[in-house]
Enzyme design. Structure first.
Site, PDB file in Angstrom:
ATOM      1  N   ASN A  13     -26.241  21.449  12.896  1.00 35.60           N
ATOM      2  CA  ASN A  13     -25.649  22.718  12.481  1.00 35.60           C
ATOM      3  C   ASN A  13     -24.134  22.740  12.663  1.00 35.60           C
ATOM      4  O   ASN A  13     -23.482  23.723  12.320  1.00 35.60           O
ATOM      5  CB  ASN A  13     -26.309  23.914  13.167  1.00 35.60           C
ATOM      6  CG  ASN A  13     -26.098  23.943  14.660  1.00 35.60           C
ATOM      7  OD1 ASN A  13     -25.323  23.171  15.214  1.00 35.60           O
ATOM      8  ND2 ASN A  13     -26.802  24.844  15.325  1.00 35.60           N
TER       9      ASN A  13
ATOM     10  N   THR B  78     -25.463  25.006   7.277  1.00 39.65           N
ATOM     11  CA  THR B  78     -26.660  25.820   7.193  1.00 39.65           C
ATOM     12  C   THR B  78     -27.490  25.401   5.980  1.00 39.65           C
ATOM     13  O   THR B  78     -27.188  24.381   5.346  1.00 39.65           O
ATOM     14  CB  THR B  78     -26.300  27.329   7.190  1.00 39.65           C
ATOM     15  OG1 THR B  78     -27.477  28.093   7.406  1.00 39.65           O
ATOM     16  CG2 THR B  78     -25.593  27.759   5.930  1.00 39.65           C
TER      17      THR B  78
ATOM     18  N   LYS C 111     -28.996  21.069   6.680  1.00 38.28           N
ATOM     19  CA  LYS C 111     -29.063  20.672   8.095  1.00 38.28           C
ATOM     20  C   LYS C 111     -29.668  19.288   8.313  1.00 38.28           C
ATOM     21  O   LYS C 111     -29.322  18.617   9.274  1.00 38.28           O
ATOM     22  CB  LYS C 111     -29.820  21.716   8.907  1.00 38.28           C
ATOM     23  CG  LYS C 111     -29.046  23.008   9.039  1.00 38.28           C
ATOM     24  CD  LYS C 111     -29.768  23.986   9.929  1.00 38.28           C
ATOM     25  CE  LYS C 111     -28.910  25.222  10.098  1.00 38.28           C
ATOM     26  NZ  LYS C 111     -29.226  25.913  11.338  1.00 38.28           N
TER      27      LYS C 111
ATOM     28  N   SER D 191     -19.786  34.760   9.714  1.00 40.67           N
ATOM     29  CA  SER D 191     -19.145  33.668  10.445  1.00 40.67           C
ATOM     30  C   SER D 191     -17.622  33.684  10.375  1.00 40.67           C
ATOM     31  O   SER D 191     -16.963  33.505  11.402  1.00 40.67           O
ATOM     32  CB  SER D 191     -19.663  32.311   9.959  1.00 40.67           C
ATOM     33  OG  SER D 191     -20.981  32.119  10.384  1.00 40.67           O
TER      34      SER D 191
ATOM     35  N   SER E 257     -21.846  35.986   4.809  1.00 36.88           N
ATOM     36  CA  SER E 257     -21.886  35.515   6.190  1.00 36.88           C
ATOM     37  C   SER E 257     -20.835  36.224   7.042  1.00 36.88           C
ATOM     38  O   SER E 257     -19.709  36.454   6.604  1.00 36.88           O
ATOM     39  CB  SER E 257     -21.637  34.009   6.234  1.00 36.88           C
ATOM     40  OG  SER E 257     -21.516  33.567   7.570  1.00 36.88           O
TER      41      SER E 257
END
Length: 112
Positions: free
Chosen positions: A99, A74, A78, A24, A22
């Site tokens: 989320n 994720t 969710k 993120s 990821s």
């Protein structure tokens, strides 16, 4: 965001399966840095946990106890996270999907 909290790091993370690649963490930490905030971002990957997604409730408990500000949520959690929350935003309720979980004053608030 309050000015006095800008001096402490924000502990946040992403919980889900298959998230080791990821973007993120770097995305959130870079954005925080551009705003003068320290963001500590952790990946909480069910693929690396013995019980996998069945650990969701325990992961939320641990994150809350450790002082996380919030979590991105994720796949596959969710919808599974909803019964573990105290409150849902109107959007999360309408979509039946969360989320983002915020930890505020002993409450877990789901948003989308």
């Amino acid at each position: 965001m309050r000015a006095e909290s800008a001096n402490r790091p924000y502990l946040v993370g992403l919980v889900g399966a298959g998230i080791q690649h990821s973007s993120s963490p770097s995305m959130h930490m870079d954005e925080g840095q551009s705003l003068g905030l320290q963001i500590d971002y952790e990946l909480l990957d069910f693929d690396l946990m013995p019980e996998g997604p069945a650990r969701l409730a325990a992961v939320l408990d641990q994150c809350e106890q450790r002082g996380f500000t919030g979590l991105n949520v994720t796949y596959p959690s969710k919808q599974a996270v909803i019964p573990l929350l105290h409150e849902l935003s109107a959007e999360a309720r309408a979509l039946h999907s969360v989320n983002t979980v915020l930890f505020r004053g002993g409450r877990r608030i789901g948003q989308n």
